[in-house]
Design a protein around this motif. Structure first.
Motif, PDB file in Angstrom:
ATOM      1  N   CYS A   5      51.751  50.157  48.314  1.00 18.18           N
ATOM      2  CA  CYS A   5      50.731  51.196  48.328  1.00 18.18           C
ATOM      3  C   CYS A   5      51.018  52.122  49.510  1.00 18.18           C
ATOM      4  O   CYS A   5      51.234  51.644  50.620  1.00 18.18           O
ATOM      5  N   SER A  28      43.763  55.733  44.319  1.00 20.52           N
ATOM      6  CA  SER A  28      44.974  55.878  43.511  1.00 20.52           C
ATOM      7  C   SER A  28      45.952  54.731  43.706  1.00 20.52           C
ATOM      8  O   SER A  28      47.022  54.730  43.090  1.00 20.52           O
ATOM      9  N   ARG A  30      47.927  51.459  43.228  1.00 20.52           N
ATOM     10  CA  ARG A  30      48.264  50.620  42.077  1.00 20.52           C
ATOM     11  C   ARG A  30      49.259  49.526  42.497  1.00 20.52           C
ATOM     12  O   ARG A  30      50.173  49.182  41.757  1.00 20.52           O
ATOM     13  N   GLY A  38      40.972  50.106  38.568  1.00 22.09           N
ATOM     14  CA  GLY A  38      41.326  50.772  39.806  1.00 22.09           C
ATOM     15  C   GLY A  38      40.355  50.376  40.904  1.00 22.09           C
ATOM     16  O   GLY A  38      39.395  49.627  40.688  1.00 22.09           O
ATOM     17  N   CYS A 101      39.795  46.082  43.606  1.00 18.03           N
ATOM     18  CA  CYS A 101      39.871  46.219  42.149  1.00 18.03           C
ATOM     19  C   CYS A 101      39.326  44.954  41.482  1.00 18.03           C
ATOM     20  O   CYS A 101      39.411  43.860  42.055  1.00 18.03           O
TER      21      CYS A 101
END
Length: 217
Positions: A5, A28, A30, A38, A101
């Protein structure tokens, strides 16, 4: 897609713009392929108090904020006893979690416990927020958050006490609460309920909590 990340890098300063950029990039991120949503982001720049849970449930990503369903109602009912309503709490306390998440379901139909790699990756986000906010009090909700902050996941040993912790170059107090999930039976024991009440009393009396919910700057 990168395994790393981009928000794991340390920052040179901690301005509001940096904080807002952190929240934007967190959304954002992932980095964890096994999760089912997310990131759920909620943040208060400069908060004296932070609250850390385990992970979002399946509904929080849809609603768009942490502790937004059944467990949240119970959690905010505890703070209401201290004279703080949910809206005010969310506006003044930085709410985060061990991972941001929804991890998905386990084989028994419950929410999956995040694995060690997920915890480590998302721990970089938490460390970043601890450095940026420099909180004086962190409220850890549940066994996973308790373990990540105090090193001990046993509620009978961690609830009802104030723990002095150093992490990410910051030193702060940690007060542990049990998870407010309806699946938990921990509070069915009157002794454990007394420990919860003791923790809530420690939260209410903590100078950072008092200042957060007063009119003082």
């Amino acid at each position: 897609m990168s395994d790393e990340c981009p928000f794991a890098k340390p920052m040179k300063r901690s301005s509001r713009a940096d904080f807002d950029a952190h929240l934007g990039s967190l959304q954002s991120c992932r980095a964890c392929p096994g999760v089912q949503s997310g990131a759920v982001c909620s943040g208060v720049y400069g908060a004296r108090v932070m609250l850390i849970g385990q992970a979002p449930g399946p509904r929080e990503p849809i609603i768009g904020k942490p502790f937004a369903h059944t467990a949240g109602k119970r959690l905010f009912a505890w703070f209401a006893v201290l004279g703080v309503d949910e809206e005010t709490f969310r506006r003044r306390v930085h709410i985060a979690s061990v991972i941001r998440c929804f991890p998905g379901k386990d084989s028994k139909g419950g929410d999956r416990v995040p694995d060690s790699d997920e915890i480590a990756r998302c721990g970089a986000h938490l460390d970043r927020e601890l450095r940026m906010n420099s909180p004086k009090l962190v409220i850890a909700v549940g066994t996973l958050a308790a373990h990540q902050l105090t090193g001990d996941s046993t509620l009978i040993r961690t609830v009802g006490l104030t723990h002095r912790v150093t992490r990410a170059g910051r030193t702060f107090d940690v007060i542990v609460l049990p998870h407010p999930s309806g699946r938990s039976t921990w509070l069915n024991n009157p002794v454990n309920r007394q420990l919860l009440d003791r923790s809530l009393g420690l939260v209410a009396a903590h100078p950072a909590f008092e200042r957060t919910f007063s009119d003082r700057p």
